[in-house]
Scaffold this motif. Structure first.
Motif, PDB file in Angstrom:
ATOM      1  N   ILE A 138       0.838  -1.202   0.000  1.00 49.24           N
ATOM      2  CA  ILE A 138       0.000   0.000   0.000  1.00 49.24           C
ATOM      3  C   ILE A 138       0.872   1.249   0.000  1.00 49.24           C
ATOM      4  CG2 ILE A 138      -1.715   1.316   1.302  1.00 49.24           C
ATOM      5  CD1 ILE A 138      -2.552  -1.454   2.519  1.00 49.24           C
ATOM      6  N   MET A 139       1.838   1.291   0.903  1.00 49.51           N
ATOM      7  CA  MET A 139       2.703   2.469   0.987  1.00 49.51           C
ATOM      8  C   MET A 139       3.529   2.654  -0.279  1.00 49.51           C
ATOM      9  SD  MET A 139       3.964   2.689   4.965  1.00 49.51           S
ATOM     10  CE  MET A 139       4.708   1.048   5.045  1.00 49.51           C
ATOM     11  N   ALA A 140       3.867   1.552  -0.944  1.00 44.70           N
ATOM     12  CA  ALA A 140       4.625   1.657  -2.186  1.00 44.70           C
ATOM     13  C   ALA A 140       3.800   2.316  -3.290  1.00 44.70           C
ATOM     14  CB  ALA A 140       5.091   0.274  -2.634  1.00 44.70           C
ATOM     15  N   THR A 141       2.485   2.026  -3.343  1.00 43.68           N
ATOM     16  CA  THR A 141       1.637   2.685  -4.347  1.00 43.68           C
ATOM     17  C   THR A 141       1.546   4.181  -4.080  1.00 43.68           C
ATOM     18  OG1 THR A 141      -0.428   2.292  -3.131  1.00 43.68           O
ATOM     19  CG2 THR A 141       0.281   0.577  -4.645  1.00 43.68           C
ATOM     20  N   THR A 167      12.565   9.775   4.086  1.00 42.80           N
ATOM     21  CA  THR A 167      13.357  10.145   5.259  1.00 42.80           C
ATOM     22  C   THR A 167      12.626  11.160   6.125  1.00 42.80           C
ATOM     23  OG1 THR A 167      15.422   9.727   4.065  1.00 42.80           O
ATOM     24  CG2 THR A 167      15.553  11.108   6.025  1.00 42.80           C
ATOM     25  N   VAL A 168      12.080  12.190   5.493  1.00 39.92           N
ATOM     26  CA  VAL A 168      11.349  13.214   6.245  1.00 39.92           C
ATOM     27  C   VAL A 168      10.156  12.595   6.972  1.00 39.92           C
ATOM     28  CG1 VAL A 168       9.962  15.306   6.056  1.00 39.92           C
ATOM     29  CG2 VAL A 168      12.080  15.103   4.753  1.00 39.92           C
ATOM     30  N   THR A 357      -0.727   9.881   4.803  1.00 43.63           N
ATOM     31  CA  THR A 357      -0.990   8.470   4.501  1.00 43.63           C
ATOM     32  C   THR A 357       0.134   7.575   5.002  1.00 43.63           C
ATOM     33  OG1 THR A 357      -2.222   9.137   2.539  1.00 43.63           O
ATOM     34  CG2 THR A 357      -1.498   6.850   2.655  1.00 43.63           C
ATOM     35  N   ILE A 358       1.355   7.935   4.675  1.00 43.57           N
ATOM     36  CA  ILE A 358       2.488   7.084   5.053  1.00 43.57           C
ATOM     37  C   ILE A 358       2.646   7.020   6.573  1.00 43.57           C
ATOM     38  CG2 ILE A 358       4.983   6.813   4.925  1.00 43.57           C
ATOM     39  CD1 ILE A 358       3.587   6.059   2.368  1.00 43.57           C
ATOM     40  N   LEU A 398       9.940  -0.553   8.014  1.00 37.96           N
ATOM     41  CA  LEU A 398       8.827  -0.542   7.075  1.00 37.96           C
ATOM     42  C   LEU A 398       9.048   0.490   5.970  1.00 37.96           C
ATOM     43  CD1 LEU A 398       5.761  -0.827   9.491  1.00 37.96           C
ATOM     44  CD2 LEU A 398       6.591  -2.572   7.908  1.00 37.96           C
ATOM     45  N   MET A 399       9.596   1.636   6.338  1.00 37.59           N
ATOM     46  CA  MET A 399       9.829   2.681   5.353  1.00 37.59           C
ATOM     47  C   MET A 399      10.896   2.256   4.351  1.00 37.59           C
ATOM     48  SD  MET A 399       8.579   5.758   4.688  1.00 37.59           S
ATOM     49  CE  MET A 399       8.619   5.500   2.922  1.00 37.59           C
TER      50      MET A 399
END
Length: 593
Positions: A138-141, A167-168, A357-358, A398-399
């Motif tokens: 999901i986060m990749a999209t 990073t931010v 979202t992230i 995860l990031m």
């Protein structure tokens, strides 16, 4: 595109404010894991509702809507508009139940509802499956959309975009916890919605578009304006309207629109002050998500069909875009025409949407891995402070995975279809497990495994074996059918949940309904103490509220569109219907108490 000093001042100012909120929250709260992941269950409905809307703004959503409109017209949005039915069912049936459950995450629910080793395994398995694998996809999209926006607006490479944005975001997310996410989301909501309206205004006034009337009568646009697909094209009608409304909304698990609630929506419910705040938060979210936001994005998408009528026009305008050229590039491409000053606000709004979202998904995913895997299975004696530290480490991990996977994607709509297929057939079990005693942990495990295997088959095996390509809607229906038959069969051939666990669940949640009647009778005959009062079942009234709310929101959504199209009479009729639906809802609401 080069941002001016004024533009950069908006961007940098937003970063400073976000980091300031994260630092303040870390110092004033976040003393333990409970505060970090649930804000100690003390948040008001308006803050939680706005946070949910801000989370679903995202950077990939306008790109997804643009992709849909350019290829399938405005009516193609029924692919996600249909999920309103799921959302309203959550509001009026499941929000109260989730809050009464008293769990920290919806994955913890498995050991409240089910028993035995398989329930424990299911909790750990789903924590990793959703918290890591599904969550990273999901986060990749979302990061893919950031890549396209960064490339078009700022001239950044995909690697530069994910490194800077990731990073931010991870610094701010790991500092603030859920409370920091909620407070920053409040700011991000207004930035995001303001940026969407600015983008729509600029798109309408582009020289090639030349106003709303010219937009709606242009030859590239007129065949894209229908609010409903025509039955004269059965393939399209079935794919983008019939299947979403008849099958998809109740059968598919999708983040933010989980049948029966779940995921980060459930996390917001757990953070609410009480059941009433939980219900109001989810109601506000669904109203704003479906009725308020879509049209600015749709207007930009329609305008993009005039300015960039095909993919070759994108390649000509952005020769360095590489393999990210697709129809979802239409939205960031239209943003390049925003003048200095306003551009800074819009870029800031997109950054806000991304971070919102992230940050939510990072906190949500980390809560699964920490609470339902690390604490439950690896180190039960872990202190709250240790869990807080592990949560921050998991957030960073995860990031990193998200950045890697984002570089492998090229299309938001394709990822949307993959996510739908993976969750196909699991939705009904999430709806019924609260009200049917026969569903057990084996049922849920079977549903997850089979739906995943079916998705893998259609994605990687079907065509290489020599079979003809199959339409997405056919894949969805087949996946739902196979998965549903499998989990129902498993429910009957495996042992039911233990009586001790079912009685505890009834006393804790008191779901009611005929699906528990036989168990309540058995429990009484076996001498179990049932402390929950057997009041009237609220689900029938909840379903009536769901219908009234759905009609009201759809009427407002369609009415807004007709006002934009200049069809004032029909629009006014729909707005009256929306108002009558609100009146009906107000009449029914007290009966839910």
């Amino acid at each position: 595109m080069i941002l001016s000093a004024l533009d950069w001042s908006f961007v940098i100012g937003f970063f400073i404010i976000s980091l300031g909120i994260g630092i303040w929250t870390a110092r004033s709260g976040n003393k333990d894991a409970d505060d970090y992941f649930t804000a100690s269950g003390k948040m008001p409905w308006w803050l939680l509702g706005v946070s949910m809307v801000a989370t679903t703004f995202s950077t990939d959503t306008p790109n997804l809507v643009t992709d849909i409109v350019r290829q399938n017209g405005v009516s193609g949005n029924w692919a996600w508009w249909a999920f309103l039915l799921t959302g309203m069912l959550t509001v009026f049936v499941y929000a109260r139940l989730w809050k009464k459950s008293g769990v920290v995450t919806d994955v913890e629910f498995y050991e409240l509802r089910y028993s035995g080793k398989i329930a424990r395994f299911l909790r750990g398995f789903r924590a990793i499956y959703l918290g890591l694998l599904f969550n990273v996809m999901i986060m990749a999209t979302v990061s893919l959309a950031a890549i396209k926006i960064g490339g078009v607006l700022l001239g950044l490479t995909p690697l530069q975009t994910v490194l800077i944005a990731g990073t931010v975001t991870v610094i701010y997310s790991s500092l603030g916890g859920l409370k920091g996410v909620l407070i920053t989301d409040f700011l991000q909501f207004f930035l995001s919605i303001g940026g969407a309206f600015i983008a729509a205004y600029v798109a309408i006034n582009h020289p090639k578009v030349n106003g709303l009337n010219n937009l709606l009568t242009h030859e590239n646009v007129v065949d894209k304006l229908d609010l409903f697909p025509s039955p004269s094209d059965p393939q399209v009608f079935i794919m983008i309207f019939l299947i979403p409304l008849l099958v998809q909304w109740w059968s598919v698990w999708y983040p933010g629109a989980e049948p029966g609630g779940g995921g980060y929506i459930a996390q917001r419910m757990f953070a609410a002050k009480n059941e009433d705040h939980s219900i109001k938060a989810v109601l506000f979210f669904n109203a704003a998500h479906y009725a308020l936001r879509p049209w600015p994005w749709i207007i930009v998408a329609l305008a993009s069909l005039i300015v960039f009528p095909d993919l070759d026009s994108f390649r000509t305008a952005f020769p360095d875009a590489g393999n990210i050229i697709n129809h979802d590039l239409g939205y960031p491409a239209m943003l390049t025409f925003i003048p200095s000053g306003l551009l800074g606000l819009v870029v800031t709004s997109l950054i806000a949407a991304y971070m919102s979202t992230i940050s939510t998904h990072l906190n949500w995913g980390a809560s699964y891995i920490v609470n339902d895997f690390y604490k439950r299975f690896m180190k039960p004696e872990a202190s709250q402070k240790e869990m807080l530290t592990v949560g921050r480490v998991i957030t960073v991990v995860l990031m990193v995975f998200t950045m890697i996977f984002a570089l492998l994607l090229d299309n938001a709509l394709g990822a949307f279809q993959i996510l739908l297929q993976i969750g196909a057939g699991t939705g009904l079990i999430f709806i019924l497990r609260w009200f049917w005693w026969r569903i057990n942990a084996a049922s849920e495990l079977a549903a997850m495994i089979i739906s995943f295997l079916v998705a893998i088959y259609f994605g990687l095996v079907h065509e290489p074996l020599g079979f003809e390509p199959m339409a997405d809607w056919m894949q969805l229906v087949i996946g739902v059918g196979i998965t549903t038959i499998t989990w129902i069969t498993v429910s009957y051939v495996t042992s039911p949940t233990s009586m001790d666990t079912m009685v505890k669940f009834i006393n804790q949640v008191n779901p009611g309904g005929p699906g528990w009647k036989s168990i309540i009778n058995q429990a009484k005959s076996q001498g179990y103490e049932l402390t929950a009062k057997q009041a009237s079942w609220k689900v029938p009234v909840g379903i009536l509220c769901m219908i009234a709310g759905t009609i009201g929101i759809y009427s407002f959504l369609m009415g807004t569109g007709l006002f934009i199209y200049g069809q004032t009479l029909n629009a006014s009729i729909l707005m009256i219907v929306a108002a009558l639906s609100v009146v009906a809802l107000m009449k029914l609401w007290p009966k839910l108490s």
